[in-house]
Design a protein around this motif. Structure first.
Motif, PDB file in Angstrom:
ATOM      1  N   GLU A  20      -8.011 -12.370   1.498  1.00  0.00           N
ATOM      2  CA  GLU A  20      -7.579 -11.863   2.812  1.00  0.00           C
ATOM      3  C   GLU A  20      -8.051 -12.785   3.929  1.00  0.00           C
ATOM      4  O   GLU A  20      -9.235 -13.139   4.012  1.00  0.00           O
ATOM      5  CB  GLU A  20      -8.120 -10.440   3.021  1.00  0.00           C
ATOM      6  CG  GLU A  20      -7.710  -9.875   4.377  1.00  0.00           C
ATOM      7  CD  GLU A  20      -7.891  -8.372   4.532  1.00  0.00           C
ATOM      8  OE1 GLU A  20      -8.257  -7.696   3.557  1.00  0.00           O
ATOM      9  OE2 GLU A  20      -7.647  -7.884   5.646  1.00  0.00           O
ATOM     10  N   LEU A  44      -1.109  -0.422  -3.874  1.00  0.00           N
ATOM     11  CA  LEU A  44      -2.538  -0.360  -3.557  1.00  0.00           C
ATOM     12  C   LEU A  44      -2.809   0.886  -2.715  1.00  0.00           C
ATOM     13  O   LEU A  44      -2.229   1.040  -1.640  1.00  0.00           O
ATOM     14  CB  LEU A  44      -2.962  -1.612  -2.770  1.00  0.00           C
ATOM     15  CG  LEU A  44      -4.381  -1.569  -2.200  1.00  0.00           C
ATOM     16  CD1 LEU A  44      -5.427  -1.545  -3.324  1.00  0.00           C
ATOM     17  CD2 LEU A  44      -4.637  -2.766  -1.286  1.00  0.00           C
ATOM     18  N   ASP A  82      -8.812   1.598  -4.108  1.00  0.00           N
ATOM     19  CA  ASP A  82     -10.000   0.958  -3.513  1.00  0.00           C
ATOM     20  C   ASP A  82     -11.268   1.778  -3.700  1.00  0.00           C
ATOM     21  O   ASP A  82     -11.274   2.995  -3.461  1.00  0.00           O
ATOM     22  CB  ASP A  82      -9.786   0.817  -1.996  1.00  0.00           C
ATOM     23  CG  ASP A  82      -9.376  -0.588  -1.607  1.00  0.00           C
ATOM     24  OD1 ASP A  82      -9.528  -1.515  -2.425  1.00  0.00           O
ATOM     25  OD2 ASP A  82      -8.891  -0.752  -0.470  1.00  0.00           O
ATOM     26  N   LYS A 111     -10.156  -1.615  -7.052  1.00  0.00           N
ATOM     27  CA  LYS A 111     -10.411  -2.856  -6.306  1.00  0.00           C
ATOM     28  C   LYS A 111     -11.734  -2.695  -5.565  1.00  0.00           C
ATOM     29  O   LYS A 111     -12.030  -1.619  -5.060  1.00  0.00           O
ATOM     30  CB  LYS A 111      -9.274  -3.132  -5.317  1.00  0.00           C
ATOM     31  CG  LYS A 111      -9.525  -4.343  -4.420  1.00  0.00           C
ATOM     32  CD  LYS A 111      -8.280  -4.792  -3.691  1.00  0.00           C
ATOM     33  CE  LYS A 111      -7.955  -4.039  -2.436  1.00  0.00           C
ATOM     34  NZ  LYS A 111      -9.014  -4.067  -1.405  1.00  0.00           N
ATOM     35  N   THR A 123       0.838  -1.195   0.000  1.00  0.00           N
ATOM     36  CA  THR A 123       0.000   0.000   0.000  1.00  0.00           C
ATOM     37  C   THR A 123       0.878   1.252   0.000  1.00  0.00           C
ATOM     38  O   THR A 123       2.044   1.221   0.408  1.00  0.00           O
ATOM     39  CB  THR A 123      -0.896   0.065   1.260  1.00  0.00           C
ATOM     40  OG1 THR A 123      -0.059   0.164   2.409  1.00  0.00           O
ATOM     41  CG2 THR A 123      -1.811  -1.138   1.367  1.00  0.00           C
ATOM     42  N   HIS A 159     -11.706  -8.752  -4.288  1.00  0.00           N
ATOM     43  CA  HIS A 159     -11.194  -8.881  -2.912  1.00  0.00           C
ATOM     44  C   HIS A 159     -12.213  -9.705  -2.142  1.00  0.00           C
ATOM     45  O   HIS A 159     -13.345  -9.258  -1.934  1.00  0.00           O
ATOM     46  CB  HIS A 159     -11.035  -7.473  -2.313  1.00  0.00           C
ATOM     47  CG  HIS A 159     -10.444  -7.453  -0.926  1.00  0.00           C
ATOM     48  ND1 HIS A 159      -9.947  -6.292  -0.359  1.00  0.00           N
ATOM     49  CD2 HIS A 159     -10.261  -8.414   0.004  1.00  0.00           C
ATOM     50  CE1 HIS A 159      -9.502  -6.559   0.860  1.00  0.00           C
ATOM     51  NE2 HIS A 159      -9.682  -7.844   1.104  1.00  0.00           N
ATOM     52  N   ILE A 219      -3.140 -11.904   1.496  1.00  0.00           N
ATOM     53  CA  ILE A 219      -2.775 -11.156   2.713  1.00  0.00           C
ATOM     54  C   ILE A 219      -3.348 -12.009   3.848  1.00  0.00           C
ATOM     55  O   ILE A 219      -4.565 -12.125   3.990  1.00  0.00           O
ATOM     56  CB  ILE A 219      -3.270  -9.688   2.686  1.00  0.00           C
ATOM     57  CG1 ILE A 219      -2.986  -8.994   4.025  1.00  0.00           C
ATOM     58  CG2 ILE A 219      -4.738  -9.535   2.284  1.00  0.00           C
ATOM     59  CD1 ILE A 219      -2.999  -7.473   3.973  1.00  0.00           C
ATOM     60  N   GLY A 270      -5.132   1.653  -0.604  1.00  0.00           N
ATOM     61  CA  GLY A 270      -6.198   0.911   0.071  1.00  0.00           C
ATOM     62  C   GLY A 270      -7.056   1.834   0.925  1.00  0.00           C
ATOM     63  O   GLY A 270      -6.581   2.875   1.398  1.00  0.00           O
ATOM     64  N   ASP A 271      -8.302   1.411   1.145  1.00  0.00           N
ATOM     65  CA  ASP A 271      -9.124   2.206   2.066  1.00  0.00           C
ATOM     66  C   ASP A 271      -8.666   1.970   3.506  1.00  0.00           C
ATOM     67  O   ASP A 271      -9.168   2.602   4.440  1.00  0.00           O
ATOM     68  CB  ASP A 271     -10.625   1.948   1.871  1.00  0.00           C
ATOM     69  CG  ASP A 271     -11.024   0.503   2.125  1.00  0.00           C
ATOM     70  OD1 ASP A 271     -10.129  -0.339   2.341  1.00  0.00           O
ATOM     71  OD2 ASP A 271     -12.233   0.208   2.092  1.00  0.00           O
ATOM     72  N   SER A 272      -7.652   1.100   3.678  1.00  0.00           N
ATOM     73  CA  SER A 272      -6.977   0.979   4.982  1.00  0.00           C
ATOM     74  C   SER A 272      -6.421   2.340   5.396  1.00  0.00           C
ATOM     75  O   SER A 272      -6.071   2.538   6.559  1.00  0.00           O
ATOM     76  CB  SER A 272      -5.851  -0.051   4.909  1.00  0.00           C
ATOM     77  OG  SER A 272      -4.997   0.214   3.814  1.00  0.00           O
ATOM     78  N   VAL A 316      -7.736 -10.400  -4.531  1.00  0.00           N
ATOM     79  CA  VAL A 316      -7.083 -10.446  -3.212  1.00  0.00           C
ATOM     80  C   VAL A 316      -7.816 -11.467  -2.346  1.00  0.00           C
ATOM     81  O   VAL A 316      -9.044 -11.489  -2.298  1.00  0.00           O
ATOM     82  CB  VAL A 316      -7.128  -9.047  -2.522  1.00  0.00           C
ATOM     83  CG1 VAL A 316      -6.713  -9.142  -1.058  1.00  0.00           C
ATOM     84  CG2 VAL A 316      -6.241  -8.059  -3.266  1.00  0.00           C
ATOM     85  N   VAL A 342       0.333  -8.981  -0.658  1.00  0.00           N
ATOM     86  CA  VAL A 342       0.158  -7.549  -0.405  1.00  0.00           C
ATOM     87  C   VAL A 342       0.230  -7.313   1.097  1.00  0.00           C
ATOM     88  O   VAL A 342      -0.223  -8.152   1.882  1.00  0.00           O
ATOM     89  CB  VAL A 342      -1.177  -7.007  -0.988  1.00  0.00           C
ATOM     90  CG1 VAL A 342      -2.397  -7.712  -0.454  1.00  0.00           C
ATOM     91  CG2 VAL A 342      -1.313  -5.484  -0.754  1.00  0.00           C
ATOM     92  N   VAL A 402       0.162  -3.891   4.142  1.00  0.00           N
ATOM     93  CA  VAL A 402       0.031  -2.462   4.451  1.00  0.00           C
ATOM     94  C   VAL A 402       1.424  -1.996   4.901  1.00  0.00           C
ATOM     95  O   VAL A 402       2.022  -2.602   5.788  1.00  0.00           O
ATOM     96  CB  VAL A 402      -1.023  -2.262   5.567  1.00  0.00           C
ATOM     97  CG1 VAL A 402      -1.015  -0.839   6.100  1.00  0.00           C
ATOM     98  CG2 VAL A 402      -2.413  -2.649   5.051  1.00  0.00           C
ATOM     99  N   TYR A 424      -0.068   5.821   0.284  1.00  0.00           N
ATOM    100  CA  TYR A 424      -1.188   6.767   0.350  1.00  0.00           C
ATOM    101  C   TYR A 424      -0.767   8.198   0.035  1.00  0.00           C
ATOM    102  O   TYR A 424      -1.597   9.100   0.053  1.00  0.00           O
ATOM    103  CB  TYR A 424      -1.818   6.729   1.755  1.00  0.00           C
ATOM    104  CG  TYR A 424      -2.021   5.321   2.280  1.00  0.00           C
ATOM    105  CD1 TYR A 424      -3.119   4.565   1.883  1.00  0.00           C
ATOM    106  CD2 TYR A 424      -1.100   4.739   3.148  1.00  0.00           C
ATOM    107  CE1 TYR A 424      -3.308   3.267   2.345  1.00  0.00           C
ATOM    108  CE2 TYR A 424      -1.275   3.437   3.615  1.00  0.00           C
ATOM    109  CZ  TYR A 424      -2.376   2.710   3.212  1.00  0.00           C
ATOM    110  OH  TYR A 424      -2.551   1.423   3.671  1.00  0.00           O
TER     111      TYR A 424
HETATM  112  O1  KIV Z   1      -7.257  -1.425   2.131  1.00  0.00           O
HETATM  113  C1  KIV Z   1      -6.296  -2.199   2.056  1.00  0.00           C
HETATM  114  O2  KIV Z   1      -5.147  -1.864   2.368  1.00  0.00           O
HETATM  115  C2  KIV Z   1      -6.556  -3.547   1.555  1.00  0.00           C
HETATM  116  C3  KIV Z   1      -5.492  -4.575   1.768  1.00  0.00           C
HETATM  117  C4  KIV Z   1      -5.444  -4.956   3.186  1.00  0.00           C
HETATM  118  C5  KIV Z   1      -5.653  -5.718   0.854  1.00  0.00           C
HETATM  119  O3  KIV Z   1      -7.597  -3.794   1.042  1.00  0.00           O
END
Ligand code: KIV
Length: 278
Positions: free
Chosen positions: A182, A41, A83, A113, A22, A137, A203, A43-45, A180, A213, A215, A24
């Motif tokens: 998870e 990625l 995401d 994703k 990931t 995912h 993951i 990610g919405d993480s 993905v 993958v 984070v 950002y």
């Molecule tokens: O949002 C994210 O970082 C994810 C990963 C954990 C696959 O979807």
């Protein structure tokens, strides 16, 4: 060389593992891209590791576009996957296409994703029909944390394992270029990987997936609120940052920083005149 969806297909065909991490923001994307990862990625993480929410549900389209655009300015060669956040695609096929389009157009992502299997077949197909590559995912999908009753491993019972395989096949048939997996038992992820033509990115799904993958805050020791079992720490950047900041504080307090080389000069005469005038 720029990684594309074709790179993913070739990697699976040649048995080469795919790496994805990931990012950002611009500077981190530049560092990660420079290390030659296959995909980044957004990610919405980011809701948890960048914005401090307790889950990913509050992340908005505006958040995703803002961060994806920053990452796409920093990364040259990695495939940028962004995401679709909670409620940006679940509401309708129309919303799914419009919002996937925004991530591509405004965020400059290379692919999107979305979480969910068979139930989102139609959404995936419609996005793919709009020429937007989709990564699926499945397994533990964080946007469904309340439906699952917490962050839990998925696919353990015979019924759940069968459902997971069906979801993977549905995502593939809908046109996704990768999926993905998870928090899925390793043996089940292996079976899914063998049954699919498209690559699986794991993951918490074992070593037999076609790629992995993580984070970046988890793998670099920069987020300690919660450490998932699957997250190996490859470096302790958190400690390096803390030490650097402490060193800075110490030098500010002792007056060692800034030194001569960090300061700007002015003509001695100019400053002398000023002293005389005031
Ligand atoms: O949002 C994210 O970082 C994810 C990963 C954990 C696959 O979807």
């Amino acid at each position: 060389m720029k990684n594309t969806v074709v790179t993913f297909q070739q990697a699976k065909a040649e048995g080469k593992k795919i790496s994805m991490i990931t990012a950002y923001d611009y500077s981190m994307a530049k560092l990660i891209d420079g290390a030659e990862v296959n995909a980044i990625l957004v990610g919405d993480s980011l809701g948890m590791v960048m914005l401090g929410y307790e889950d990913t549900l509050s992340v908005t389209m505006e958040d995703m576009i803002h961060h994806t655009a920053a990452v796409s300015r920093g990364a040259r060669n990695a495939l940028i996957v962004s995401d679709l956040p909670f409620m940006s695609y679940q509401t309708s096929v129309y919303d799914a296409v419009v919002n996937a389009g925004r991530l591509m157009k405004e965020g400059r992502a290379n692919a999107v994703k979305l979480e969910g299997g068979k139930r989102f077949e139609e959404h995936i197909r419609a996005i793919v029909d709009a020429s937007i590559p989709v990564m699926g995912h499945i397994g533990m999908t964080p946007q469904s944390v309340h439906a699952f009753g917490g962050f839990k491993v998925q696919g353990r019972s015979e019924e759940a394992a069968k459902q997971l395989l069906e979801d993977a096949l549905a995502v593939e048939q809908a046109g996704a270029f990768a999926v993905v997996l998870e928090c899925v038992p390793a043996a089940l992820a292996k079976l899914v990987t063998e049954k699919l033509y498209i690559p699986t990115i794991g993951i918490g799904a074992g070593a037999d997936c076609d790629g992995q993958v993580l984070v970046y805050q988890d793998m670099l020791g920069m987020f300690k609120d919660f450490t998932p079992k699957f997250a190996k720490q490859f470096a302790d950047a958190g400690q390096v940052i803390k030490e650097g900041v402490r060193h800075y504080i110490e030098e500010v307090q002792t007056g060692t920083f800034p030194a001569k080389e960090h300061t700007f000069k002015i003509d001695e005469e100019v400053i002398q005149k000023l002293y005389e005038q005031v």
